[in-house]
Design an enzyme around this catalytic site. Structure first.
Site, PDB file in Angstrom:
ATOM      1  N   GLU A  13       9.643  -4.306  12.771  1.00  0.00           N
ATOM      2  CA  GLU A  13       9.307  -3.103  12.005  1.00  0.00           C
ATOM      3  C   GLU A  13       8.004  -2.512  12.559  1.00  0.00           C
ATOM      4  O   GLU A  13       7.003  -3.215  12.662  1.00  0.00           O
ATOM      5  CB  GLU A  13       9.117  -3.494  10.537  1.00  0.00           C
ATOM      6  N   LYS A  31      -1.286  -6.963  -9.327  1.00  0.00           N
ATOM      7  CA  LYS A  31      -2.238  -7.098  -8.212  1.00  0.00           C
ATOM      8  C   LYS A  31      -1.809  -6.071  -7.177  1.00  0.00           C
ATOM      9  O   LYS A  31      -0.949  -6.328  -6.346  1.00  0.00           O
ATOM     10  CB  LYS A  31      -2.160  -8.514  -7.635  1.00  0.00           C
ATOM     11  N   SER A  87       5.433  -6.979   3.216  1.00  0.00           N
ATOM     12  CA  SER A  87       6.061  -7.327   4.497  1.00  0.00           C
ATOM     13  C   SER A  87       6.803  -8.668   4.378  1.00  0.00           C
ATOM     14  O   SER A  87       6.522  -9.472   3.487  1.00  0.00           O
ATOM     15  CB  SER A  87       4.997  -7.371   5.590  1.00  0.00           C
ATOM     16  N   PHE A  96       0.813  -1.214   0.000  1.00  0.00           N
ATOM     17  CA  PHE A  96       0.000   0.000   0.000  1.00  0.00           C
ATOM     18  C   PHE A  96       0.843   1.259   0.000  1.00  0.00           C
ATOM     19  O   PHE A  96       0.365   2.333  -0.371  1.00  0.00           O
ATOM     20  CB  PHE A  96      -0.942   0.005   1.221  1.00  0.00           C
ATOM     21  N   CYS A  98       9.539   1.894   3.315  1.00  0.00           N
ATOM     22  CA  CYS A  98      10.504   0.825   3.588  1.00  0.00           C
ATOM     23  C   CYS A  98      11.915   1.392   3.694  1.00  0.00           C
ATOM     24  O   CYS A  98      12.819   0.727   4.165  1.00  0.00           O
ATOM     25  CB  CYS A  98      10.448  -0.242   2.516  1.00  0.00           C
ATOM     26  N   GLU A 100      -4.949  -3.804  -1.948  1.00  0.00           N
ATOM     27  CA  GLU A 100      -6.404  -3.578  -1.929  1.00  0.00           C
ATOM     28  C   GLU A 100      -6.764  -2.358  -1.087  1.00  0.00           C
ATOM     29  O   GLU A 100      -7.919  -1.958  -1.018  1.00  0.00           O
ATOM     30  CB  GLU A 100      -7.129  -4.832  -1.422  1.00  0.00           C
ATOM     31  N   ARG A 101      -5.735  -1.750  -0.429  1.00  0.00           N
ATOM     32  CA  ARG A 101      -6.050  -0.601   0.426  1.00  0.00           C
ATOM     33  C   ARG A 101      -6.064   0.718  -0.348  1.00  0.00           C
ATOM     34  O   ARG A 101      -6.720   1.658   0.053  1.00  0.00           O
ATOM     35  CB  ARG A 101      -5.047  -0.522   1.572  1.00  0.00           C
TER      36      ARG A 101
END
Ligand code: NAD
Length: 504
Positions: free
Chosen positions: A388, A178, A231, A154, A286, A181-182
């Site tokens: 994290e 893909k 992640s 995201f 990240c 979805e957020r």
């Protein structure tokens, strides 16, 4: 198959937007208000099958297009993204929560990779040896893999898809994305703009979904390669399952980047850099710098004294606030996760110097905001150090000397990025050579390499051997064919004789 309702987000398959077989939908929030603004289709294997069929139909002709024509589509796409920059940035910010300047940055960093792809004819040139033997030449060529897929997180809904589809498509593959979805709207707009730029139907498609769609991608026999960013646990899962299914996989994971501050560093510069690198985009990068390691007690005290007022001066605001340093985090669950980590830090015995919990923004009380947070005297034994957090939380870990500071990022489970702040060239050089981390900054807080170099961490920050973009990206999205050709002189004899085999 049916069309999704207005305000809902459907797939982009075979040049058509809005269709799905999905029975399930996911909520897409506006993190600024905390309200659901759209729903996204959570697709099925049947949706993926339609995308793969369209990709299979289109890819051979696209691979046969000469590379300079493929590059021209990239040039045109870059112009279209620039022309639509404000609309894209606002849509992105409204689903992600980052401020508009960061949303533009997300798009611009993606365009850097598209610019690299404008030079793809040069990057795809093979090797050639003239006269490897009598009348013999050897050459290699790079060919596309066929159909590739990308699964993205995201936090960079424009840049990371462009890292992947730019290179994959420029070298002649079809690509199925893909996205998270957020915040799924901008990836669909990018696919539409690629089509407008002249990309044939079926070469870039977007399928939405969650684990069900990811598993369908990993298991689909027609998909040759998968690029993943997200992640670490999911990255490892995607890597293992994709490789077991015979695919080429690169899977980038989480991070816990350290900034080493040597006693001779320019502390005003460091504090300024940390304000952006630790708290920018609410720490949801990240390549954020959530751990700062001052070397020596005296450096630690001086740094802490400068950090506290700088952190207190940070302005948290809605995405459209031009004065805001950062906006809300992605959703309520993530806000709760970050605040739980802050409590855990207190319970573990770290010193909470600035507490960002319970932050509310007037007029936006339901937004997913977390105030800036500073911990001091964090140790390597603490879970809040080892894991994290991915929020606006900066941790000070004090080191006695250079060797201890070098060991901290080197021994951490993650190895994405690291930075050293110093005026001493020898210390910087030594650090860059010895640290066990994939991307190093010297007086650069977020050492994201430029597009024609390559992006990738070490240890649990990346599974697979090949990095994103640059020549590593070209290698990932192509396979090498080596040809040995012999054209002897028919009139010659001996070594050069060209003997045509005969029957009998
Ligand atoms: P995430 O792992 O939750 O999601 C990434 C993708 O995996 C999404 O498309 C999601 O739909 C899918 N997914 C989620 N759960 C899944 C499951 N159980 N099975 C299969 N697929 C699943 O990551 P996120 O929260 O979207 O992004 C933040 C993470 O990404 C952070 O850890 C961050 O460090 C990392 N990240 C890494 C890099 C890098 O280059 N190393 C870059 C950006 C973000």
């Amino acid at each position: 198959m049916r069309r999704v309702a207005v305000h809902d987000i459907g797939h982009y398959i075979a040049g058509g937007a809005g269709e799905t077989e999905a029975a399930r939908y996911g909520d897409v929030f506006d993190p600024n208000s905390g309200k659901v603004q759209k729903r996204v289709a959570l697709g099925t294997a049947a949706d993926l099958d339609r995308a793969v069929a369209a990709a299979e139909a289109a890819q051979p002709a696209w691979a046969a297009v000469n590379p300079q024509r493929r590059a021209r589509v990239m040039f045109k796409f870059k112009e279209l993204v620039e022309a639509n920059m404000e609309e894209l940035a606002h849509t992105l910010a409204s689903e992600h929560g980052k401020v508009i300047a960061d949303a533009r940055g997300d798009l611009m960093r993606g365009l850097d990779v598209i610019e690299f792809c404008c030079g793809i004819p040069h990057a795809m040139k093979g090797e050639f040896t003239h006269g490897a033997g009598p009348g013999i030449d050897v050459w290699s060529m790079r060919q596309p893999l066929g159909i590739g897929a990308g699964i993205t997180p995201f936090n960079f809904p424009a840049m990371i898809p462009m890292w992947m589809f730019g290179v994959a498509i420029a070298v002649g593959n079809a690509f199925i994305l893909k996205p998270s979805e957020r915040d799924p709207s901008v990836p669909v707009r990018l696919a539409e703009l690629m089509r407008e730029a002249g990309l044939p139907e079926g070469i870039l498609q977007v399928v939405h979904g969650d684990k069900e769609m990811v598993d369908a991608i990993l298991d689909h026999p027609a998909i040759a390669a998968v690029s993943f960013v997200g992640s670490s646990d999911i990255a490892h899962y995607v890597y293992s399952r994709g490789v077991a299914a015979g695919k080429r996989v690169q899977a980038m994971g989480g991070a816990k980047n350290h900034g080493i501050v040597m006693p001779d560093a320019d502390l005003d510069q460091v504090v300024n850099d940390l304000s952006g690198a630790a708290f920018g985009s609410a720490g949801e990068r990240c390549m954020a710098l959530p751990v700062v390691v001052p070397v020596g007690e005296e450096t630690a005290e001086r740094l802490r004294a400068k950090l506290i007022p700088a952190i207190n001066a940070l302005r948290v605001g809605v995405s459209t606030d031009p004065e805001a340093h950062y906006g809300p985090v992605i959703n309520a669950a993530h806000k709760a996760k970050v605040e739980n980590y802050i409590q855990m830090g207190v319970d573990e015995g770290a010193e909470l110097v600035v507490d960002g919990r319970g932050f509310t923004l007037q007029g936006h009380e339901k937004g997913f905001f977390v105030g800036p947070t500073l911990f001091d005297r964090v140790t390597t034994k603490m879970k809040t150090y080892q894991e994290e957090i991915f929020g606006p939380v900066l941790q000070i870990v004090r080191a006695h000397d250079f060797e201890e500071a070098l060991r901290l990022p080197s021994e951490h489970q993650y190895g994405n990025g690291v930075a050293i702040f110093t005026r001493n060239g020898h210390a910087a050089r030594e650090f860059a050579a010895r640290v066990n981390v994939g991307m190093v900054g010297i007086n650069v807080p977020i050492p994201v390499p430029v597009a024609y170099h390559t992006f990738g961490g070490w240890k649990r920050s990346a599974f697979g051997d090949t990095n994103q973009h640059g020549m590593e990206g070209v290698k990932f999205w192509t396979k090498v064919k080596t040809v040995t050709g012999r054209w002897p002189d028919g009139s010659a004899s001996g070594d050069n004789a060209f003997v045509i085999p005969t029957m009998g």
